[in-house]
Write a protein that holds these residues in place. Structure first.
Motif, PDB file in Angstrom:
ATOM      1  N   ARG A 261       0.951  -1.349   0.123  1.00 10.04           N
ATOM      2  CA  ARG A 261      -0.438  -0.267  -0.086  1.00 10.04           C
ATOM      3  C   ARG A 261       0.537   1.206   0.043  1.00 10.04           C
ATOM      4  NH1 ARG A 261      -4.689  -0.459   3.296  1.00 10.04           N
ATOM      5  NH2 ARG A 261      -5.445  -1.320   2.328  1.00 10.04           N
ATOM      6  N   VAL A 262       1.030   2.048  -1.311  1.00  6.67           N
ATOM      7  CA  VAL A 262       1.578   3.001  -0.948  1.00  6.67           C
ATOM      8  C   VAL A 262       0.865   4.483  -0.874  1.00  6.67           C
ATOM      9  CG1 VAL A 262       3.691   3.878  -2.256  1.00  6.67           C
ATOM     10  CG2 VAL A 262       3.282   1.773  -2.922  1.00  6.67           C
ATOM     11  N   SER A 263       1.145   5.761  -0.250  1.00  6.62           N
ATOM     12  CA  SER A 263       0.045   6.681  -0.027  1.00  6.62           C
ATOM     13  C   SER A 263       1.632   8.062  -0.163  1.00  6.62           C
ATOM     14  CB  SER A 263      -0.575   7.068   0.767  1.00  6.62           C
ATOM     15  OG  SER A 263       0.117   6.873   1.926  1.00  6.62           O
ATOM     16  N   GLN A 264       1.187   9.042  -0.176  1.00  7.86           N
ATOM     17  CA  GLN A 264       2.129  10.234   0.404  1.00  7.86           C
ATOM     18  C   GLN A 264       1.939  10.832   1.147  1.00  7.86           C
ATOM     19  OE1 GLN A 264       4.313  11.993  -2.001  1.00  7.86           O
ATOM     20  NE2 GLN A 264       3.737  11.726  -4.052  1.00  7.86           N
ATOM     21  N   HIS A 265       1.735   9.983   2.063  1.00  4.15           N
ATOM     22  CA  HIS A 265       1.135  10.933   3.469  1.00  4.15           C
ATOM     23  C   HIS A 265       1.263   9.750   5.057  1.00  4.15           C
ATOM     24  CE1 HIS A 265      -1.323  14.502   1.504  1.00  4.15           C
ATOM     25  NE2 HIS A 265      -1.504  13.512   0.823  1.00  4.15           N
ATOM     26  N   GLN A 266       2.410  10.366   5.414  1.00  2.00           N
ATOM     27  CA  GLN A 266       2.997   9.156   6.550  1.00  2.00           C
ATOM     28  C   GLN A 266       2.000   9.459   7.440  1.00  2.00           C
ATOM     29  OE1 GLN A 266       6.809   8.936   7.267  1.00  2.00           O
ATOM     30  NE2 GLN A 266       7.085   8.161   8.837  1.00  2.00           N
ATOM     31  N   PRO A 267       1.814   8.526   8.141  1.00  2.00           N
ATOM     32  CA  PRO A 267       0.935   8.801   9.566  1.00  2.00           C
ATOM     33  C   PRO A 267       1.121   9.761  10.410  1.00  2.00           C
ATOM     34  CG  PRO A 267       0.758   6.677   9.286  1.00  2.00           C
ATOM     35  CD  PRO A 267       1.702   7.014   8.117  1.00  2.00           C
ATOM     36  N   SER A 268       2.656   9.949  10.098  1.00  2.00           N
ATOM     37  CA  SER A 268       2.758  11.014  11.425  1.00  2.00           C
ATOM     38  C   SER A 268       3.694  11.948  10.342  1.00  2.00           C
ATOM     39  CB  SER A 268       4.465  10.045  12.398  1.00  2.00           C
ATOM     40  OG  SER A 268       5.087   9.968  11.125  1.00  2.00           O
ATOM     41  N   GLN A 269       3.163  12.257   9.632  1.00  2.00           N
ATOM     42  CA  GLN A 269       3.311  13.167   9.550  1.00  2.00           C
ATOM     43  C   GLN A 269       2.154  14.100   9.103  1.00  2.00           C
ATOM     44  OE1 GLN A 269       6.561  12.865   6.647  1.00  2.00           O
ATOM     45  NE2 GLN A 269       8.252  12.979   8.607  1.00  2.00           N
ATOM     46  N   THR A 270       2.354  15.888   8.614  1.00  2.00           N
ATOM     47  CA  THR A 270       1.475  16.745   7.794  1.00  2.00           C
ATOM     48  C   THR A 270       1.475  17.244   6.631  1.00  2.00           C
ATOM     49  OG1 THR A 270       2.227  18.614   8.715  1.00  2.00           O
ATOM     50  CG2 THR A 270       0.337  17.929  10.454  1.00  2.00           C
ATOM     51  N   TRP A 271       2.471  16.350   6.086  1.00  2.00           N
ATOM     52  CA  TRP A 271       3.122  16.593   5.502  1.00  2.00           C
ATOM     53  C   TRP A 271       3.150  16.044   3.892  1.00  2.00           C
ATOM     54  CZ3 TRP A 271       6.408  18.311   9.413  1.00  2.00           C
ATOM     55  CH2 TRP A 271       7.697  16.828   9.412  1.00  2.00           C
ATOM     56  N   PRO A 272       3.314  16.200   2.682  1.00  2.00           N
ATOM     57  CA  PRO A 272       3.303  14.758   1.953  1.00  2.00           C
ATOM     58  C   PRO A 272       4.755  13.590   2.125  1.00  2.00           C
ATOM     59  CG  PRO A 272       3.010  16.793   0.278  1.00  2.00           C
ATOM     60  CD  PRO A 272       2.440  17.113   2.138  1.00  2.00           C
ATOM     61  N   SER A 273       5.056  12.897   2.215  1.00  2.25           N
ATOM     62  CA  SER A 273       5.963  12.021   2.007  1.00  2.25           C
ATOM     63  C   SER A 273       5.438  10.507   1.671  1.00  2.25           C
ATOM     64  CB  SER A 273       6.143  12.274   3.821  1.00  2.25           C
ATOM     65  OG  SER A 273       7.324  11.553   3.822  1.00  2.25           O
ATOM     66  N   PRO A 274       5.963  10.319   0.894  1.00  3.36           N
ATOM     67  CA  PRO A 274       6.489   8.754   0.141  1.00  3.36           C
ATOM     68  C   PRO A 274       5.365   7.472   1.343  1.00  3.36           C
ATOM     69  CG  PRO A 274       7.831  10.049  -1.081  1.00  3.36           C
ATOM     70  CD  PRO A 274       7.586  10.801  -0.019  1.00  3.36           C
ATOM     71  N   TYR A 275       5.049   7.470   1.088  1.00  3.00           N
ATOM     72  CA  TYR A 275       5.339   5.876   2.680  1.00  3.00           C
ATOM     73  C   TYR A 275       4.132   4.566   1.970  1.00  3.00           C
ATOM     74  CZ  TYR A 275       4.271   4.860   6.928  1.00  3.00           C
ATOM     75  OH  TYR A 275       4.434   3.322   8.411  1.00  3.00           O
ATOM     76  N   THR A 276       4.907   3.673   2.824  1.00  6.97           N
ATOM     77  CA  THR A 276       4.653   2.209   1.903  1.00  6.97           C
ATOM     78  C   THR A 276       4.508   1.170   3.212  1.00  6.97           C
ATOM     79  OG1 THR A 276       6.344   1.984   0.210  1.00  6.97           O
ATOM     80  CG2 THR A 276       5.010   0.276   1.195  1.00  6.97           C
ATOM     81  N   ARG A 277       2.995   0.626   3.378  1.00 10.65           N
ATOM     82  CA  ARG A 277       2.783  -0.900   3.936  1.00 10.65           C
ATOM     83  C   ARG A 277       2.902  -1.564   3.274  1.00 10.65           C
ATOM     84  NH1 ARG A 277      -0.493   4.077   5.784  1.00 10.65           N
ATOM     85  NH2 ARG A 277      -1.430   3.660   3.875  1.00 10.65           N
ATOM     86  N   ALA A 278       3.070  -2.594   4.290  1.00 12.25           N
ATOM     87  CA  ALA A 278       2.666  -4.300   3.185  1.00 12.25           C
ATOM     88  C   ALA A 278       1.899  -4.869   4.169  1.00 12.25           C
ATOM     89  CB  ALA A 278       4.601  -5.033   3.316  1.00 12.25           C
ATOM     90  N   TYR A 279       1.890  -5.914   3.328  1.00 14.42           N
ATOM     91  CA  TYR A 279       0.283  -6.884   3.955  1.00 14.42           C
ATOM     92  C   TYR A 279       0.608  -7.929   3.079  1.00 14.42           C
ATOM     93  CZ  TYR A 279      -1.868  -2.774   5.831  1.00 14.42           C
ATOM     94  OH  TYR A 279      -2.134  -1.320   6.390  1.00 14.42           O
ATOM     95  N   ASP A 280       0.398  -8.822   4.222  1.00 16.35           N
ATOM     96  CA  ASP A 280       0.796 -10.353   3.639  1.00 16.35           C
ATOM     97  C   ASP A 280      -0.387 -11.230   3.294  1.00 16.35           C
ATOM     98  OD1 ASP A 280      -0.888 -11.386   5.977  1.00 16.35           O
ATOM     99  OD2 ASP A 280       0.711 -11.799   7.194  1.00 16.35           O
ATOM    100  N   GLU A 281      -0.222 -12.328   2.273  1.00 16.46           N
ATOM    101  CA  GLU A 281      -1.656 -13.186   2.378  1.00 16.46           C
ATOM    102  C   GLU A 281      -3.140 -13.020   3.319  1.00 16.46           C
ATOM    103  OE1 GLU A 281       0.701 -15.733   4.144  1.00 16.46           O
ATOM    104  OE2 GLU A 281       1.069 -14.756   2.782  1.00 16.46           O
ATOM    105  N   ARG A 282      -2.591 -13.182   4.592  1.00 14.45           N
ATOM    106  CA  ARG A 282      -3.495 -13.417   5.030  1.00 14.45           C
ATOM    107  C   ARG A 282      -4.361 -11.490   5.787  1.00 14.45           C
ATOM    108  NH1 ARG A 282      -1.200 -16.592   9.865  1.00 14.45           N
ATOM    109  NH2 ARG A 282       0.322 -14.561   9.057  1.00 14.45           N
ATOM    110  N   GLY A 283      -3.270 -10.845   5.089  1.00 14.59           N
ATOM    111  CA  GLY A 283      -4.228  -9.256   5.348  1.00 14.59           C
ATOM    112  C   GLY A 283      -2.969  -8.851   6.561  1.00 14.59           C
ATOM    113  N   GLN A 284      -2.420  -8.973   7.247  1.00 22.89           N
ATOM    114  CA  GLN A 284      -1.243  -9.141   8.089  1.00 22.89           C
ATOM    115  C   GLN A 284      -0.606  -8.010   7.852  1.00 22.89           C
ATOM    116  OE1 GLN A 284      -2.979  -9.436  11.741  1.00 22.89           O
ATOM    117  NE2 GLN A 284      -4.808  -9.991  10.295  1.00 22.89           N
ATOM    118  N   PRO A 285      -0.593  -6.628   9.238  1.00 28.42           N
ATOM    119  CA  PRO A 285       0.234  -5.851   8.449  1.00 28.42           C
ATOM    120  C   PRO A 285       1.791  -6.106   9.109  1.00 28.42           C
ATOM    121  CG  PRO A 285      -0.800  -4.653   9.782  1.00 28.42           C
ATOM    122  CD  PRO A 285      -1.782  -6.378   9.709  1.00 28.42           C
TER     123      PRO A 285
END
Length: 119
Positions: A44-68
């Motif tokens: 999962r890719v977004s331009q908004h890191q959860p801990s920042q208010t300004w745009p910053s490239p950010y990624t989250r990964a999930y396994d086949e069960r949907g777990q982070p």
């Protein structure tokens, strides 16, 4: 053939090259990301890191069960930049999911898109 420090000649190693004609660019990206984050199914890719208010490239990964899955900072930023550059036509104001099995990018729908705390 050049000699090594021990005096013996070094054997040539075959290079692992990615042929431009092998698959699509998005599929090759999915293969590279699978190598970078073993066990990941969705990136999962977004331009908004959860801990920042300004745009910053950010990624989250999930396994086949949907777990982070945990990612270090280098993995989060590099993967986000690669995906954003591979899909410049996407609207990066919202998060997108990249399916690593198919190389398909789709907008993220649902509450998990922005509410999970990251990492």
């Amino acid at each position: 053939m050049p000699a090594s420090r021990s005096g013996r000649a070094l054997a040539a190693q075959p290079a692992k090259a990615v042929e431009p004609a092998d698959g699509t660019r998005q599929h090759r990206l999915a293969v590279l990301l699978t190598d970078m984050v073993p066990g990941a199914r969705i990136i999962r890719v977004s331009q908004h890191q959860p801990s920042q208010t300004w745009p910053s490239p950010y990624t989250r990964a999930y396994d086949e069960r949907g777990q982070p899955m945990p990612l270090n900072r280098t993995q989060r930023v590099a993967a986000a930049r690669w995906v954003i550059r591979a899909f410049p036509e996407a609207n990066w104001d919202e998060a997108h999911d990249l399916d690593l099995a198919t190389g398909t990018l789709r907008p993220t729908a649902g509450p998990r898109a922005h509410s999970d705390g990251g990492r």
